[in-house]
Write an enzyme that holds these catalytic residues in place. Structure first.
Site, PDB file in Angstrom:
ATOM      1  N   ASP A 150      14.266 -61.242 -21.975  1.00 23.07           N
ATOM      2  CA  ASP A 150      13.482 -62.450 -22.174  1.00 23.07           C
ATOM      3  C   ASP A 150      13.761 -63.524 -21.136  1.00 23.07           C
ATOM      4  OD1 ASP A 150      12.121 -61.640 -24.429  1.00 23.07           O
ATOM      5  OD2 ASP A 150      13.788 -62.155 -25.739  1.00 23.07           O
ATOM      6  N   ASP A 162      18.057 -67.844 -31.285  1.00 27.28           N
ATOM      7  CA  ASP A 162      16.848 -67.027 -31.436  1.00 27.28           C
ATOM      8  C   ASP A 162      15.916 -67.575 -32.521  1.00 27.28           C
ATOM      9  OD1 ASP A 162      17.762 -65.390 -29.472  1.00 27.28           O
ATOM     10  OD2 ASP A 162      18.215 -63.677 -30.743  1.00 27.28           O
TER      11      ASP A 162
HETATM   12  C1  UD1 Z   1      22.410 -62.079 -27.102  1.00 27.22           C
HETATM   13  C2  UD1 Z   1      21.081 -61.716 -27.731  1.00 27.22           C
HETATM   14  C3  UD1 Z   1      20.090 -62.858 -27.639  1.00 27.22           C
HETATM   15  C4  UD1 Z   1      20.706 -64.128 -28.186  1.00 27.22           C
HETATM   16  C5  UD1 Z   1      22.058 -64.411 -27.545  1.00 27.22           C
HETATM   17  C6  UD1 Z   1      22.782 -65.606 -28.136  1.00 27.22           C
HETATM   18  C7  UD1 Z   1      20.973 -59.340 -27.275  1.00 27.22           C
HETATM   19  C8  UD1 Z   1      20.281 -58.231 -26.568  1.00 27.22           C
HETATM   20  N1  UD1 Z   1      20.531 -60.566 -27.036  1.00 27.22           N
HETATM   21  O1  UD1 Z   1      22.164 -62.265 -25.719  1.00 27.22           O
HETATM   22  O2  UD1 Z   1      18.932 -62.507 -28.395  1.00 27.22           O
HETATM   23  O3  UD1 Z   1      19.822 -65.202 -27.901  1.00 27.22           O
HETATM   24  O4  UD1 Z   1      22.926 -63.263 -27.695  1.00 27.22           O
HETATM   25  O5  UD1 Z   1      22.937 -65.449 -29.496  1.00 27.22           O
HETATM   26  O6  UD1 Z   1      21.883 -59.127 -28.077  1.00 27.22           O
HETATM   27  N2  UD1 Z   1      26.814 -66.657 -20.500  1.00 27.22           N
HETATM   28  C9  UD1 Z   1      27.467 -66.946 -19.324  1.00 27.22           C
HETATM   29  N3  UD1 Z   1      28.136 -65.947 -18.673  1.00 27.22           N
HETATM   30  C10 UD1 Z   1      28.223 -64.670 -19.158  1.00 27.22           C
HETATM   31  C11 UD1 Z   1      27.552 -64.384 -20.380  1.00 27.22           C
HETATM   32  C12 UD1 Z   1      26.856 -65.387 -21.028  1.00 27.22           C
HETATM   33  O7  UD1 Z   1      27.419 -68.082 -18.855  1.00 27.22           O
HETATM   34  O8  UD1 Z   1      28.868 -63.827 -18.538  1.00 27.22           O
HETATM   35  C13 UD1 Z   1      26.101 -67.726 -21.239  1.00 27.22           C
HETATM   36  C14 UD1 Z   1      24.600 -67.504 -21.324  1.00 27.22           C
HETATM   37  O9  UD1 Z   1      23.936 -68.005 -20.192  1.00 27.22           O
HETATM   38  C15 UD1 Z   1      24.240 -68.264 -22.594  1.00 27.22           C
HETATM   39  C16 UD1 Z   1      25.474 -68.090 -23.460  1.00 27.22           C
HETATM   40  O10 UD1 Z   1      26.529 -67.706 -22.595  1.00 27.22           O
HETATM   41  O11 UD1 Z   1      24.079 -69.644 -22.323  1.00 27.22           O
HETATM   42  C17 UD1 Z   1      25.306 -67.056 -24.570  1.00 27.22           C
HETATM   43  O12 UD1 Z   1      24.963 -65.824 -24.011  1.00 27.22           O
HETATM   44  P1  UD1 Z   1      25.319 -64.445 -24.717  1.00 27.22           P
HETATM   45  O13 UD1 Z   1      25.944 -64.692 -26.042  1.00 27.22           O
HETATM   46  O14 UD1 Z   1      26.057 -63.616 -23.741  1.00 27.22           O
HETATM   47  O15 UD1 Z   1      23.886 -63.823 -24.965  1.00 27.22           O
HETATM   48  P2  UD1 Z   1      23.403 -62.340 -24.699  1.00 27.22           P
HETATM   49  O16 UD1 Z   1      24.456 -61.384 -25.108  1.00 27.22           O
HETATM   50  O17 UD1 Z   1      22.814 -62.228 -23.343  1.00 27.22           O
END
Ligand code: UD1
Length: 424
Positions: free
Chosen positions: A117, A306
């Site tokens: 997304d 979400d």
């Molecule tokens: C998952 C969900 C998504 C949901 C999100 C937060 C899946 C496939 N998707 O996404 O639907 O919206 O959790 O609940 O499970 N971040 C960093 N560095 C990193 C990793 C993350 O800065 O290495 C930041 C991201 O930009 C974001 C935050 O951490 O602002 C949360 O991200 P994350 O919990 O990792 O989300 P996803 O696992 O990508």
């Protein structure tokens, strides 16, 4: 050819709807099957496009995958490829979850940067720094994460933020590392608990699932299992919002209401009568126009990002003014521009949105930008004065199995129409 939904306003949703397995769990569980040679069976899979896409990702590294209705059967060979860089990788965010298992099993991986997304920046720095702590080198080369390790050694990992994806990748590498790994500030989402349950069934030794500290004692090998995916709390909550917004009466089954404690409490403040049934489901009844409530998105057990589009859509038709704060994804407020086409009275300022409720929305053509924004626009369309065209519905199809069929069965009038938009 594009498709759109014609959503007729004025519906009151009444009846019972069953929620199947969680998208954000099943895709990670499929990746976890890479950790054990043999045949793993995953049941209660949702019939959404991301499941066959993830199957293609697994096939690209050598697995045989059969999807039969809600059951995915994954046969993982002794010899896996460490290259996951097929076209399927770019189509979904969860594809990056093969990184941890490949590094865990093969001590090396080349994994294409994921798609998914368009909800804002989604870096992988925490995924990479966690794997480095375990002894791997990681770089980004030619659009891929490249990871390599002589051996994986248990370590203390502190996450800057409780990232769901980073927690999952580090966990899935650590289960086959030598020694003990402690992941601090780990994500606590029910989907993390689900993956810990499955890994434990496969022979992993994990303590602290559902808390901020995960302790993983590495083991030499894991074995295949049969696992049932937890119900999709985000889809369950979508139905809860739908009931409140349409002043309806919905019984939602297949989802653990405790995964929605905060959401259901918020909806009670909006005026809903809510009954929960053990771990099986809940009923939401709304008699009058909902009242505005404030929402703040945070990692679990906070209010899920979400669900933010549904908070905006509900506030747009509620009595009073709501403040909505988005702490995870900056681009998610793009949804508000579409809501304003429907005459929502909303303003954004950085991480905050102020939404003043109106009695009725005014139908217009609108465009879904991601799964949840799309579903949010459909719910808003149910509260508008005539027919709302929701375009780019392929986003909605990625997250909501049989959405239109379920809505129509519950009293909505929605048609799926093929044809290109006449967009100005
Ligand atoms: C998952 C969900 C998504 C949901 C999100 C937060 C899946 C496939 N998707 O996404 O639907 O919206 O959790 O609940 O499970 N971040 C960093 N560095 C990193 C990793 C993350 O800065 O290495 C930041 C991201 O930009 C974001 C935050 O951490 O602002 C949360 O991200 P994350 O919990 O990792 O989300 P996803 O696992 O990508």
């Amino acid at each position: 050819m594009s498709e759109h939904f014609d959503v007729h306003g004025g519906a009151r949703l009444v009846g019972e709807v069953e929620v199947v397995g969680a998208k954000n769990s099943v895709l990670k569980l499929m990746a976890a099957a890479l950790l054990a040679e043999g045949t793993t069976t995953i049941t209660n899979c949702p019939q959404i496009l991301d499941v066959p896409l993830m199957a293609d990702v697994l096939r690209s590294v050598g697995c045989e995958v059969v999807i039969d209705g809600g059951t995915a059967t994954i046969t993982t060979p002794a010899e896996l490829s460490h290259r996951a860089d097929s076209a399927a990788m770019g189509k979904l965010r969860a594809s990056v979850c093969v990184l941890g298992p490949l590094v865990g099993r093969l001590k090396k991986a080349i994994v294409a940067l994921p798609g998914g997304d368009a909800i804002g920046q989604r870096p992988l720095d925490m995924h990479q720094s966690g794997l480095r702590k375990l002894g791997a080198t990681t770089t980004i080369e030619h659009g891929c994460v490249v990871a390599d390790a002589e051996t994986l050694q248990g370590a203390q990992v502190w996450l800057d933020f409780p990232s769901v994806g980073a927690t999952e990748n580090i966990l899935m590498a650590a289960v086959l590392a030598e020694g003990t790994t402690v992941i601090d500030n780990a994500a606590r989402e029910p989907e993390i608990v689900d993956i810990c349950t499955m890994l434990t069934e496969m022979g992993a030794k994990i303590e602290g699932a559902g808390t901020s500290t995960l302790t993983v004692h590495g083991v030499e090998t894991l074995h295949p299992t049969e696992h049932r995916v937890i119900g999709d709390r985000i889809v369950g909550a979508t139905w809860a919002f739908a009931a409140v917004m349409t002043r309806g009466d919905l019984t939602v089954t297949g989802v653990n209401p405790h995964h929605l404690d905060l959401v259901l409490e918020k909806l009670r403040h909006a005026g809903a009568e809510i009954t929960t049934f053990d771990e099986k489901g809940f009923r939401v009844v709304q008699h009058d126009r909902p009242k505005s409530v404030d929402f703040v998105t945070l990692p679990y057990p906070g209010f899920a990002t979400d669900l933010q589009p549904f908070a905006v859509a509900l506030s747009a038709v509620s009595e009073g003014t709501a403040m909505i704060t988005e702490n995870l994804y900056e681009a998610r407020f793009r949804f508000i521009e579409e809501m304003m086409r429907l005459s929502a009275d909303a303003r954004t300022d950085g991480h905050h949105a102020v939404v003043r409720g109106v009695e009725q929305l005014s139908s217009a053509p609108v465009w879904a930008s991601d799964i949840r924004a799309g579903a949010g626009l459909v719910l808003a369309g149910l509260c508008a004065d005539s027919v709302t065209e929701v375009w780019d519905v392929f986003h909605i199809d990625r997250g909501y199995p049989h959405f239109v069929e379920n809505l129509n069965r519950l009293g909505a009038q929605i048609q799926r129409v093929a044809g290109d938009p006449d967009r100005a």
